[in-house]
Scaffold this active site. Sequence first.
Site, short mmCIF file in Angstrom:
data_model
loop_
_atom_site.label_atom_id
_atom_site.label_comp_id
_atom_site.label_asym_id
_atom_site.label_seq_id
_atom_site.Cartn_x
_atom_site.Cartn_y
_atom_site.Cartn_z
N LYS A 75 0.51 -1.54 -0.01
CA LYS A 75 -0.43 0.35 -0.40
C LYS A 75 0.84 1.21 0.32
CE LYS A 75 -2.59 -0.84 3.30
NZ LYS A 75 -2.63 -2.44 4.25
N CYS A 164 -12.56 0.76 15.74
CA CYS A 164 -11.21 -0.16 15.69
C CYS A 164 -10.24 0.06 17.30
CB CYS A 164 -10.93 0.32 15.51
SG CYS A 164 -9.49 1.92 14.84
N MET A 165 -10.28 0.85 17.85
CA MET A 165 -9.31 1.68 19.25
C MET A 165 -9.63 1.76 20.75
SD MET A 165 -6.49 1.16 17.44
CE MET A 165 -5.80 0.76 19.88
N MET A 349 -7.56 -5.38 15.97
CA MET A 349 -9.08 -5.65 15.86
C MET A 349 -9.38 -6.87 16.40
SD MET A 349 -9.36 -2.69 14.70
CE MET A 349 -8.38 -1.79 14.82
N GLY A 386 -4.98 0.95 14.88
CA GLY A 386 -5.51 0.21 13.14
C GLY A 386 -5.21 1.66 12.16
FE1 SF4 Z 1 2.51 -0.61 5.04
FE2 SF4 Z 1 1.62 0.58 6.99
FE3 SF4 Z 1 4.13 1.19 6.86
FE4 SF4 Z 1 1.64 2.47 5.34
S1 SF4 Z 1 2.65 3.04 7.67
S2 SF4 Z 1 3.85 1.38 4.40
S3 SF4 Z 1 0.29 0.48 4.72
S4 SF4 Z 1 2.59 -0.91 7.22
#
Ligand code: SF4
Length: 765
Positions: A75, A164-165, A349, A386
């Site tokens: 990502k 989530c938290m 989670m 998250g």
């Molecule tokens: Fe991947 Fe999370 Fe690092 Fe972004 S912050 S590069 S989504 S592990």
Amino acid sequence: MKGLAAAAAASALTGCRSTGSSGESGLDGSLKWGKAPCRFCGTGCGVLVGVRKGRIEAVTGDPDCPVNRGTLCAKGYHLPGILYGDDRITRPLLRKGDGYEPISWDQAITLIAQKYQEAIDKHGRNSVGIYGSGQWTIPEGYAALKWFKGGLRSNNIDPNARLCMGSAVTGHMTTYGSDEPAGAYDDIEYADAIVLWGNNMAEMHPVLFNRVLARKRQAPHVQLIDITTRRTPTSAYADLVMLMKPQGDLAIANGIARHLVHHSGLDQQFVDDHCTLRKGKTNIGYGTEDHFKFQDKPEPIDLEQYRELVAPYTPERVAELAGVSVADLKTLAEIYAAKQTRVLSLWCMGVNQHVRGTWMNNLIHGLHLLSGKIGVPGSTPFSLTGQPSACGTCREVGTLAHGLPADGHVKVPEHRAKAEKIWKVKPGTIDPKPGLHAMAMFRALDRGDLKVMWVQVTNPFVTVPNLRRYRDGKKKKRDDSFLIVSDIYPTPTTALADLILPSCGWVEKAGVFGNSERRHQQWEQLAKPPGEAKPDVWQTVAVARKMGLTEIFPETDSLERDLYNEFREFTLGVGKDVPTYETLQATHGGLRWPYVDGKETIYRYVVGADPYAKKGTRMDFYKAKKTGGRAVIWFRPWEPAAESPDEEYPFWLCTGRVLEHWHTGSMTRRVPQLHRAVPRTYCEVHPEDAQQLGLRPGDKLRITSRRGSCELQASIGGRGKPQRGQLFVPFFDESVAINDVTLDAYCPISKEPDYKKCAVKVERV
Ligand code: SF4
């Protein structure tokens, strides 16, 4: 991309650069490089961003950021693409009949101010709300909090971080009297055993998981334990995979606690010096009814009483409740019991989205307190976050219905007085009653009690459980309520909006995020926003000023700097001291609070490492004021899930995420490479269940619960492998409303919904 996903270890890569969509290489030296944290998960990886003519051309992992040391995950490498989908919202749009017409910013701001004022005048301050996000920057969240609690005197502000938290927050607060972890990512490099509780870290925190695997490579004795309801890419690297029944974690944690206090592993000296014991109410309900109320009643107990309370959790009983083997349970208990073994517990989670989420958080902290495995490098309970700033913005700024900055609570007169002083508002005017938490807010919208609601940086009409009720509710109340949605792309949430506002995304604005390990990272605006898009902080402050609140939002040349530095005032002297905005501007990779005398703190509460920890032998839980500076070991029993499979609905349903997509996919589905890697959601089915149902991979199936149904394709023997009688569905695909099926039961203490357990039936279509 599929290779990346299958081989989780490869999900963090070094030395690559990802180019944007313009076709230019981005490596010819003409790029201007800036720093920023990644836009996605709570790991907080540092990113170098290459920009030409206001457009991002390249990104690479920041080698100087201590979090990721130059690596990024799939990502992260595709960050440029999230800004350049071809359907960005570029102008304010007002609903007209079944469509929308463009209006000016001035008209939009005036209309929002009018709607809020009219609702407050006619129905009172509890008839308005704002629903934000763990993806809000700190200045954005702080502006919204100040506008609502200091300006409108309404406490109806809550973030998606509740979903989530929430349980991590209440877990920390009830254990240590202060939110956020004692340890840091550094613990990974010292641990002898890493225990993952309901945590598919290879997909959810891939860069950190890469650090876990590096530790295992460097120190082959390190054990990785995966306590899970389904086999995931994480399981492939575990030394022990404990496949448990849903809700079995409560029994497993109590079984380990029993081992510690009845057999071996209790650190009596640590407990005597630093801890106190409590039990709370039991049979506490599930929050499924409107206006549900719960107040816990902590009762002090001694160690002998605690021993009696955990005595029934024998290995045999735990094996039955949790569906794990007695032998595996003993292995795990002995890891926590072994004096010389440094244990790092990590969770996310699976533990938090749980009808007993606060209890599970308490229990994991309790295992470390009983065994003294805290405050030693490599030994700590550590809750992973998250979202990129669920910690910084929601938890530290306090954008929760009860919150004020730096662990503040609206019920506490001194906390209100401090906020009124810093905000320069009339003393005694902040409402002492907590506002509507996320689920209560959506229920109020459905009932027609909430007249005006603003959604910023999130997509609740995909993510809220038992979604059909809330979506239909908003549709029915169209003339009776006014929904404003700020976003960068059209979503199912903007589709319900009465007014849509175009926002800036990621580095199209300046900001600060706070990650899982108390690290704040600042960035400047690096890219040009499209059309008339504006930062959310500008939008909030413009409305506040339009409503006459110019004294609390004076003119400035930098809203981000001034709001952050004002938020900082709350943190000074209370053990949560954050650096100045200017210090963060000058720092690569961010800094961890408490930041005192130019030094960050890695190990919180540890005497000699934390400038506030002055008393005690090893540790000083100086924030635990209600318990005399002692951390609380809670007895929390096993109780059943809110809904379990029966004859009519014989399967468990669990929902979650995948490596390639961020939450509801509104950004990552616009990145062609990520979209192509996982274009649609799916339902993981155990091969024997699939055979009984006559399902083959790719067949269409229908999942139905008491609340709704949806159709999607079957995945058999794919990335994740559920146990028999269990199903798993990723929620990133807005074309499949899996939350029509889920149940809106929540932890009565944290009010965080349980997305991991409800009863469904499944049939081939
Ligand atoms: Fe991947 Fe999370 Fe690092 Fe972004 S912050 S590069 S989504 S592990």
